[in-house]
Design a protein around this motif. Sequence first.
Motif, PDB file in Angstrom:
ATOM      1  N   ASP A  44     -10.128  53.994  -9.886  1.00 50.67           N
ATOM      2  CA  ASP A  44      -9.902  53.729 -11.306  1.00 50.67           C
ATOM      3  C   ASP A  44     -11.249  53.858 -12.014  1.00 50.67           C
ATOM      4  O   ASP A  44     -12.235  53.222 -11.645  1.00 50.67           O
ATOM      5  CB  ASP A  44      -9.344  52.308 -11.484  1.00 50.67           C
ATOM      6  CG  ASP A  44      -8.991  51.980 -12.922  1.00 50.67           C
ATOM      7  OD1 ASP A  44      -9.671  52.468 -13.845  1.00 50.67           O
ATOM      8  OD2 ASP A  44      -8.049  51.203 -13.130  1.00 50.67           O
ATOM      9  N   SER A  73      -7.741  57.750 -14.351  1.00 46.21           N
ATOM     10  CA  SER A  73      -7.077  56.588 -14.937  1.00 46.21           C
ATOM     11  C   SER A  73      -6.316  55.824 -13.859  1.00 46.21           C
ATOM     12  O   SER A  73      -6.014  56.359 -12.779  1.00 46.21           O
ATOM     13  CB  SER A  73      -6.094  57.030 -16.027  1.00 46.21           C
ATOM     14  OG  SER A  73      -4.987  57.701 -15.447  1.00 46.21           O
ATOM     15  N   GLY A  74      -5.982  54.574 -14.143  1.00 46.06           N
ATOM     16  CA  GLY A  74      -5.257  53.757 -13.179  1.00 46.06           C
ATOM     17  C   GLY A  74      -3.930  54.381 -12.771  1.00 46.06           C
ATOM     18  O   GLY A  74      -3.560  54.381 -11.591  1.00 46.06           O
ATOM     19  N   ASP A  75      -3.203  54.946 -13.738  1.00 47.47           N
ATOM     20  CA  ASP A  75      -1.922  55.594 -13.437  1.00 47.47           C
ATOM     21  C   ASP A  75      -2.111  56.782 -12.496  1.00 47.47           C
ATOM     22  O   ASP A  75      -1.352  56.957 -11.532  1.00 47.47           O
ATOM     23  CB  ASP A  75      -1.250  56.076 -14.726  1.00 47.47           C
ATOM     24  CG  ASP A  75      -0.514  54.966 -15.450  1.00 47.47           C
ATOM     25  OD1 ASP A  75      -0.449  53.838 -14.915  1.00 47.47           O
ATOM     26  OD2 ASP A  75      -0.015  55.219 -16.566  1.00 47.47           O
ATOM     27  N   VAL A  77      -4.577  57.431 -10.412  1.00 52.16           N
ATOM     28  CA  VAL A  77      -5.022  56.993  -9.085  1.00 52.16           C
ATOM     29  C   VAL A  77      -3.822  56.607  -8.223  1.00 52.16           C
ATOM     30  O   VAL A  77      -3.716  57.016  -7.052  1.00 52.16           O
ATOM     31  CB  VAL A  77      -6.005  55.811  -9.229  1.00 52.16           C
ATOM     32  CG1 VAL A  77      -6.166  55.061  -7.920  1.00 52.16           C
ATOM     33  CG2 VAL A  77      -7.364  56.316  -9.710  1.00 52.16           C
ATOM     34  N   MET A  78      -2.915  55.831  -8.795  1.00 51.35           N
ATOM     35  CA  MET A  78      -1.742  55.386  -8.036  1.00 51.35           C
ATOM     36  C   MET A  78      -0.828  56.550  -7.681  1.00 51.35           C
ATOM     37  O   MET A  78      -0.244  56.606  -6.586  1.00 51.35           O
ATOM     38  CB  MET A  78      -0.992  54.324  -8.830  1.00 51.35           C
ATOM     39  CG  MET A  78       0.076  53.599  -8.036  1.00 51.35           C
ATOM     40  SD  MET A  78      -0.585  52.669  -6.619  1.00 51.35           S
ATOM     41  CE  MET A  78      -1.337  51.257  -7.459  1.00 51.35           C
ATOM     42  N   ILE A  89      -7.512  54.092  -2.367  1.00 50.02           N
ATOM     43  CA  ILE A  89      -7.814  53.977  -3.790  1.00 50.02           C
ATOM     44  C   ILE A  89      -8.465  52.622  -4.082  1.00 50.02           C
ATOM     45  O   ILE A  89      -8.337  51.683  -3.302  1.00 50.02           O
ATOM     46  CB  ILE A  89      -6.556  54.138  -4.682  1.00 50.02           C
ATOM     47  CG1 ILE A  89      -5.580  52.971  -4.466  1.00 50.02           C
ATOM     48  CG2 ILE A  89      -5.882  55.470  -4.425  1.00 50.02           C
ATOM     49  CD1 ILE A  89      -4.438  52.939  -5.487  1.00 50.02           C
ATOM     50  N   SER A  91      -8.328  49.991  -7.320  1.00 52.43           N
ATOM     51  CA  SER A  91      -7.524  49.794  -8.524  1.00 52.43           C
ATOM     52  C   SER A  91      -7.382  48.310  -8.825  1.00 52.43           C
ATOM     53  O   SER A  91      -7.545  47.468  -7.948  1.00 52.43           O
ATOM     54  CB  SER A  91      -6.139  50.421  -8.321  1.00 52.43           C
ATOM     55  OG  SER A  91      -5.277  50.143  -9.401  1.00 52.43           O
ATOM     56  N   SER A  92      -7.027  47.999 -10.062  1.00 55.56           N
ATOM     57  CA  SER A  92      -6.766  46.608 -10.441  1.00 55.56           C
ATOM     58  C   SER A  92      -5.270  46.293 -10.396  1.00 55.56           C
ATOM     59  O   SER A  92      -4.859  45.211 -10.805  1.00 55.56           O
ATOM     60  CB  SER A  92      -7.317  46.310 -11.842  1.00 55.56           C
ATOM     61  OG  SER A  92      -6.683  47.129 -12.801  1.00 55.56           O
ATOM     62  N   THR A  93      -4.463  47.229  -9.914  1.00 58.20           N
ATOM     63  CA  THR A  93      -3.037  46.966  -9.771  1.00 58.20           C
ATOM     64  C   THR A  93      -2.612  47.133  -8.317  1.00 58.20           C
ATOM     65  O   THR A  93      -3.119  47.995  -7.605  1.00 58.20           O
ATOM     66  CB  THR A  93      -2.187  47.912 -10.645  1.00 58.20           C
ATOM     67  OG1 THR A  93      -2.490  49.277 -10.299  1.00 58.20           O
ATOM     68  CG2 THR A  93      -2.475  47.693 -12.108  1.00 58.20           C
ATOM     69  N   SER A 170      -4.544  53.808 -18.820  1.00 52.82           N
ATOM     70  CA  SER A 170      -5.532  52.856 -18.320  1.00 52.82           C
ATOM     71  C   SER A 170      -4.914  51.537 -17.887  1.00 52.82           C
ATOM     72  O   SER A 170      -3.988  51.026 -18.525  1.00 52.82           O
ATOM     73  CB  SER A 170      -6.562  52.596 -19.423  1.00 52.82           C
ATOM     74  OG  SER A 170      -7.299  51.435 -19.186  1.00 52.82           O
ATOM     75  N   ASN A 171      -5.464  50.973 -16.819  1.00 53.56           N
ATOM     76  CA  ASN A 171      -5.072  49.614 -16.435  1.00 53.56           C
ATOM     77  C   ASN A 171      -5.624  48.581 -17.414  1.00 53.56           C
ATOM     78  O   ASN A 171      -5.144  47.439 -17.443  1.00 53.56           O
ATOM     79  CB  ASN A 171      -5.543  49.311 -15.018  1.00 53.56           C
ATOM     80  CG  ASN A 171      -4.671  49.979 -13.971  1.00 53.56           C
ATOM     81  OD1 ASN A 171      -3.513  50.321 -14.228  1.00 53.56           O
ATOM     82  ND2 ASN A 171      -5.220  50.194 -12.784  1.00 53.56           N
TER      83      ASN A 171
END
Length: 304
Positions: A44, A73-75, A77-78, A89, A91-93, A170-171
Motif C-alpha cells: 500500500d 493503492s490499497g485496492d 494491492v489486494m 502484501i 496493507s492496513s486491511t 485508498s485505504n
Amino acid sequence: MNLLKSTAGLLLILATICVFSCKMTPKKFTDETPTRGTIKIAVDESYQLMAEAELSTFQSIYKDAKVTPIYLSGDSVMKLLLADSINVIISSTKLTDNEVAYLKGKAINARTTKIAYDALAFIVNKSNPDSLIRYNTIKDIFAGKTSKWDQINPKSKLGDISVVFDNPGSNNVKTIMNKFGITGALPGNCYSANKNAEVVSFVEKNPGAMGIISVNWISDPSDSISHSFLTKIKVVSITSEFDSEGSDFYSPHPAYIANQMYPFTREVYTINRETFSGLGTGLTSFIAGDSGQRIILRMGMLPA
C-alpha cells in the motif's frame, strides 16, 4: 583383467564429468528460502517509506535476498494478492471472510501478521492558523455540515475547506468512511490526488486545503523525504473522540496511538499466501521481529 580395466575406465569418465560439473555449478543457490531468493511484494503506497526502510535493512543483512516492491493503492494491492500475481502484501486491511474462503478454495491458507499500529495524519498549509481541530468538527466535515474554515474559526479568511486524499482506491478513504459510518459518497469538497506525496504538494500550494496521509510520511526527520514534507506543511492535533469538546489536543504520535487518545488509528499487516517457507516468510518474520519493529517506531508508528 578386462573387467578391472573397464571399471577403471568408467570411474575415470565419472570423475572427469564430476570435475567439469562442479566447475559449471553456480556459486549461489537459486532455490528460495526465508533468507535467499528473488520475489516481488505489493505495498500500500501509504507505507512506502516504511517498506523502503525495512527492505534496505533486510537486504543488507541477507545478501542473497532480492525483494522488489510495487507501490499501489490499497485496492490494487489486494487485487494482486487474490489474482495470484503476488504472494506477499503490506496493507492496513485484512482479508474479508469471502476472500479467505476464496483462497481456501484454491488450497491456499493466507497468513496475516500484524506488524504495526498506524495513524492517519491530517495536514494543513503552513499559513493556516487552525491546526488544533476538534474530533466532532472533523466528523462534521465528512458529514458535509462543515465546509468552510470560518465555521471552525470565525476569524478565518481561508474560504472553503478542500479535503484531499491520496487516491480513490485508498485505504485512507476507507478508514475515514468506516470510522464515521459513511456508506454513500463523500462530500463534494473531497478530492483525490494520486499519491501521498501529491497530497503534501497540494496542501503546500493551497492555503484552504486539508490533506490526509499515513503518519509514516512525516515522522522520520532522518529521512530526506519525510524531513522535506515536514518543512512544507503543519500537522493537525485533534481532541479525543471520547472528549471532543475538551481542552487537550493530540498529535499522531506513537504515544497517543498507544493510549488511543489520537482518534484516527488503524492496524497494519503483512498477508502472505506462500505455500512454503519462502523469502516472503523470512521478510515477514524480520519486520515482526526486534529489528523490524525498531524501524516501525522510527517511522512514527507503534510497534505491534
